[in-house]
Design a protein around this motif. Structure first.
Motif, PDB file in Angstrom:
ATOM      1  N   VAL A   1       0.826  -1.209   0.000  1.00 22.20           N
ATOM      2  CA  VAL A   1       0.000   0.000   0.000  1.00 22.20           C
ATOM      3  C   VAL A   1       0.859   1.258   0.000  1.00 22.20           C
ATOM      4  N   ILE A   2       1.858   1.326   0.888  1.00 25.77           N
ATOM      5  CA  ILE A   2       2.638   2.567   0.978  1.00 25.77           C
ATOM      6  C   ILE A   2       3.557   2.741  -0.225  1.00 25.77           C
ATOM      7  N   VAL A   3       3.970   1.633  -0.853  1.00 32.87           N
ATOM      8  CA  VAL A   3       4.763   1.758  -2.076  1.00 32.87           C
ATOM      9  C   VAL A   3       3.891   2.289  -3.209  1.00 32.87           C
ATOM     10  N   ILE A   4       2.675   1.780  -3.316  1.00 35.51           N
ATOM     11  CA  ILE A   4       1.763   2.256  -4.364  1.00 35.51           C
ATOM     12  C   ILE A   4       1.358   3.702  -4.113  1.00 35.51           C
ATOM     13  N   GLY A   5       1.035   4.030  -2.869  1.00 34.06           N
ATOM     14  CA  GLY A   5       0.543   5.375  -2.567  1.00 34.06           C
ATOM     15  C   GLY A   5       1.629   6.429  -2.544  1.00 34.06           C
ATOM     16  N   GLY A   6       2.844   6.048  -2.165  1.00 30.23           N
ATOM     17  CA  GLY A   6       3.927   7.017  -2.028  1.00 30.23           C
ATOM     18  C   GLY A   6       4.378   7.090  -0.581  1.00 30.23           C
ATOM     19  N   ILE A   7       5.647   6.822  -0.338  1.00 30.16           N
ATOM     20  CA  ILE A   7       6.172   6.765   1.029  1.00 30.16           C
ATOM     21  C   ILE A   7       6.074   8.137   1.693  1.00 30.16           C
ATOM     22  N   GLY A   8       5.515   8.149   2.909  1.00 25.32           N
ATOM     23  CA  GLY A   8       5.411   9.381   3.674  1.00 25.32           C
ATOM     24  C   GLY A   8       4.162  10.179   3.406  1.00 25.32           C
TER      25      GLY A   8
ATOM     26  N   ASP B   1      -7.784  -6.697  -4.492  1.00 21.55           N
ATOM     27  CA  ASP B   1      -7.636  -8.001  -3.850  1.00 21.55           C
ATOM     28  C   ASP B   1      -8.993  -8.682  -3.667  1.00 21.55           C
ATOM     29  N   THR B   2      -9.970  -7.954  -3.154  1.00 24.53           N
ATOM     30  CA  THR B   2     -11.274  -8.561  -2.873  1.00 24.53           C
ATOM     31  C   THR B   2     -12.030  -8.910  -4.149  1.00 24.53           C
TER      32      THR B   2
ATOM     33  N   TYR C   1       0.303  -7.373  -6.626  1.00 21.70           N
ATOM     34  CA  TYR C   1       1.708  -7.179  -6.963  1.00 21.70           C
ATOM     35  C   TYR C   1       1.863  -6.738  -8.422  1.00 21.70           C
ATOM     36  N   VAL C   2       0.979  -7.236  -9.273  1.00 18.52           N
ATOM     37  CA  VAL C   2       0.942  -6.740 -10.648  1.00 18.52           C
ATOM     38  C   VAL C   2       0.549  -5.268 -10.650  1.00 18.52           C
ATOM     39  N   LEU C   3      -0.440  -4.932  -9.820  1.00 19.15           N
ATOM     40  CA  LEU C   3      -0.852  -3.535  -9.686  1.00 19.15           C
ATOM     41  C   LEU C   3       0.313  -2.662  -9.238  1.00 19.15           C
ATOM     42  N   MET C   4       1.071  -3.134  -8.240  1.00 17.39           N
ATOM     43  CA  MET C   4       2.211  -2.367  -7.748  1.00 17.39           C
ATOM     44  C   MET C   4       3.248  -2.164  -8.851  1.00 17.39           C
ATOM     45  N   ALA C   5       3.519  -3.207  -9.628  1.00 21.04           N
ATOM     46  CA  ALA C   5       4.493  -3.102 -10.711  1.00 21.04           C
ATOM     47  C   ALA C   5       4.048  -2.091 -11.762  1.00 21.04           C
ATOM     48  N   VAL C   6       2.754  -2.102 -12.080  1.00 19.40           N
ATOM     49  CA  VAL C   6       2.229  -1.169 -13.077  1.00 19.40           C
ATOM     50  C   VAL C   6       2.336   0.263 -12.576  1.00 19.40           C
ATOM     51  N   VAL C   7       1.943   0.483 -11.313  1.00 18.99           N
ATOM     52  CA  VAL C   7       2.003   1.837 -10.748  1.00 18.99           C
ATOM     53  C   VAL C   7       3.438   2.345 -10.721  1.00 18.99           C
ATOM     54  N   LEU C   8       4.374   1.507 -10.295  1.00 14.18           N
ATOM     55  CA  LEU C   8       5.770   1.939 -10.215  1.00 14.18           C
ATOM     56  C   LEU C   8       6.372   2.173 -11.598  1.00 14.18           C
ATOM     57  N   ALA C   9       5.896   1.444 -12.597  1.00 18.72           N
ATOM     58  CA  ALA C   9       6.380   1.679 -13.954  1.00 18.72           C
ATOM     59  C   ALA C   9       5.944   3.044 -14.473  1.00 18.72           C
ATOM     60  N   ILE C  10       4.751   3.470 -14.048  1.00 17.72           N
ATOM     61  CA  ILE C  10       4.220   4.760 -14.511  1.00 17.72           C
ATOM     62  C   ILE C  10       4.668   5.899 -13.598  1.00 17.72           C
ATOM     63  N   ARG C  11       4.584   5.667 -12.285  1.00 16.12           N
ATOM     64  CA  ARG C  11       4.969   6.673 -11.301  1.00 16.12           C
ATOM     65  C   ARG C  11       5.914   6.033 -10.288  1.00 16.12           C
TER      66      ARG C  11
END
Length: 304
Positions: A230-237, A253-254, A286-296
């Motif tokens: 969650v914090i990696v996707i949303g942005g640390i801090g 997830d649900t 985890y796929v969602l996290m990879a996609v978000v980090l690829a874009i942002r």
């Protein structure tokens, strides 16, 4: 899948997202402001659940037991920060990981000694034990209460960080710790209070999760991985990022666990469809996290 079941799963996703936000808000404050990787954050989630379960019979009131458990968890966090973690702020992140992992092992064994290894089942308060009729859907009232608590906490944190002097000092301490200390602010006390706040929020999440899940040793590690996602996707801090990331992860997830097996049944037999759907659903965040980090790369709403 009919519309009512889809709405029910959507509400379940929101409820999971709110639970993750209560965890992620405290963790992102500690990580983003204090630069401390705290693997033991899930421990305070577990402690909050156990304290609530222990205090409900004593106080004969779920709200009072919850409030007392959150306060005691925050105080425990304050003690742990002062005794075990304060010397780690300027150490390497690997040292922080090893030390906080040791805290996980210590508190897991301590909880076993105090409360026993058998899971505890916590009942919701009588006023929230029933269901609420939502356009023909009978939905548990306690899950709606979790949503309300999460919204209230989000508003409180926004007001605290953005509209109060304490929030200003927290943001200033995260930006330039030495300058804030030169101005006469006790940064050690400030950071201790931030850590206690994060622990209290984790304890609140555990207390609210108690009637939904079994209260058991190690329950904090199960949710900690999702919290880091969650914090990696949303942005640390970022509190705003923690809220957005938590709701996104909860829904993905649900709904993934509900929809993917049904989708696979259209092209394969039920047994294989359930196995394939469950496997892909567990990978979806985890796929969602990879996609978000690829874009942002810094997350959706990185802290400034």
């Amino acid at each position: 899948m009919d519309a009512l079941l889809l709405v029910e799963q959507g509400l379940n996703g929101l409820q999971l997202g709110v639970m993750l936000f209560l965890m992620a808000a405290g963790l992102t404050l500690v990580f983003g402001i204090m630069d401390l990787i705290n693997l033991a954050h899930g421990t305070f989630y577990m402690v909050g659940a156990y304290l609530t379960a222990a205090l409900v019979p004593v106080l004969d009131s779920f709200p009072l037991a919850l409030a007392a458990a959150v306060l005691l968890t925050a105080l425990l966090g304050l003690v742990v920060e002062a005794v075990a973690l304060r010397t780690l702020y300027r150490r390497d992140h690997l040292d922080q990981v090893l030390a906080t992992f040791g805290l996980i092992l210590f508190f897991n064994e301590l909880v076993k000694i105090v409360f026993g290894p058998v899971p505890i089942f916590l009942n919701p308060p009588a006023a929230l034990a029933g269901t609420v009729d939502l356009f023909g859907l009978k939905y548990p009232a306690f899950r709606l209460a979790i949503l309300a608590v999460g919204i209230a906490v989000a508003v409180f944190l926004w007001l605290l960080i953005a509209r109060t002097r304490v929030g200003m000092l927290i943001r200033a301490g995260a930006t330039n710790r030495e300058m804030v200390m030169a101005l006469g602010v006790d940064v050690r006390l400030l950071f201790g209070l931030v850590f206690a706040l994060g622990c209290g929020l984790a304890g609140l999440a555990g207390a609210m999760a108690g009637p939904v899940l079994a209260v058991q040793v190690g329950m904090g590690e199960q949710i900690l991985i999702l919290t880091f996602v969650v914090i990696v996707i949303g942005g640390i801090g970022s509190i705003r990022g923690a809220l957005a990331g938590a709701l996104l992860v909860g829904m993905v997830d649900t709904l993934g666990r509900a929809l993917l097996p049904a989708a696979f049944r259209l092209v394969m037999d039920a047994a294989n469809a359930s196995a394939a759907g469950a496997a892909l659903a567990s990978m979806a965040i985890y796929v969602l996290m990879a996609v978000v980090l690829a874009i942002r790369p810094k997350g959706l709403f990185p802290a400034h």
